[in-house]
Design a protein around this motif. Structure first.
Motif: not given
Length: 199
Positions: A117-122, A124-127
Motif C-alpha cells: 500500500r502506497l503511503c506518504g511521509t510524516g 501521511f505515513n498511514d495509507p
C-alpha cells in the motif's frame, strides 16, 4: 464597495465556522465532566484544542477567496511532489526509506496474500490518512481543470489529477475510495446543480 461586501461576507462565514469549531472544545470537556471524569475532560479538551488550532490559523491568515485558492494550490503542489516521490519509491525506481510502501495481509484473500500500500511521509505515513489528502488534492485539481480562466494551466491540473487518482488506487484504501465518491458527488452538485448531477 463590492470588495468590501465580499470581505464582510467572508468574515461573517469564517467567524461562524470558527465559533462553532471552538465550541467543540468545551462541549467535549462538559461531556466528560457530566460523568465526573476530570482526567478525560482535561485531556479531551486539550486534544480538541490542538485540532482546532489549524482551522483558526487558516481563517486568520486567509482573508479572501483568492487567498484560499493560493493556500489550496500550495497544498496540492506540495502533495504532488510527495506523491511523485512515493510512486517512484513504490515501483522501486528510487530508494527513499521514509516513503517505503506498507505491506499488509490481504484479509479478502483466502491464500493470505499480502498487498503493498502506497503511503506518504510524516502524518501521511498511514495509507488511509494519505488517501484522504489525495482526495482533497483531487478536488482541487478538478476545480482547476474546470476553470477556464487558468488557460494552459488546466492541462497541468489534469495531469496532477491523473497522478493523484493513480496514487489513490495504490493506497488500496476503501475509506479513501468512499471519500472520493462523496467528494465527486458534492463537486458535481456544486458545479451543475442536483438535477443535472443526479443522472
Amino acid at each position: 464597495m463590492g470588495e468590501l461586501h465580499r470581505r464582510a461576507s467572508w468574515g461573517l462565514r469564517a467567524g461562524a465556522l470558527v465559533s462553532l469549531t471552538l465550541l467543540w472544545v468545551p462541549t467535549i470537556a462538559i461531556s466528560h465532566l457530566a460523568r465526573w471524569n476530570t482526567w478525560d475532560a482535561r485531556v479531551g479538551a486539550t486534544e480538541a484544542g490542538k485540532v482546532c488550532m489549524p482551522l483558526v490559523l487558516t481563517v486568520a491568515t486567509v482573508g479572501t477567496v483568492k487567498g484560499l485558492r493560493v493556500l489550496l494550490l500550495t497544498v496540492a503542489a506540495s502533495v504532488l511532489g510527495m506523491t511523485v516521490l512515493a510512486s517512484l519509491s513504490y515501483h522501486g525506481l528510487v530508494d527513499i526509506p521514509a516513503l517505503a510502501a506498507v505491506v499488509q495481509r490481504d484479509l479478502a484473500s483466502e491464500e493470505g496474500r499480502s498487498i503493498r500500500r502506497l503511503c506518504g511521509t510524516g502524518i501521511f505515513n498511514d495509507p488511509n490518512d494519505y488517501a484522504l489528502i489525495l482526495v482533497l488534492c483531487l478536488s482541487v485539481c478538478a476545480y482547476g481543470a474546470g476553470d477556464r480562466k487558468l488557460g494552459a494551466w488546466r492541462a497541468v491540473a489534469w495531469t496532477a489529477f491523473g497522478m493523484f487518482a493513480y496514487a489513490l488506487v495504490l493506497t488500496h484504501s476503501r475509506g479513501g475510495l468512499i471519500s472520493a465518491a462523496a467528494a465527486a458527488g458534492s463537486f458535481l452538485v456544486a458545479r451543475f446543480g442536483w438535477r443535472n448531477a443526479l443522472p
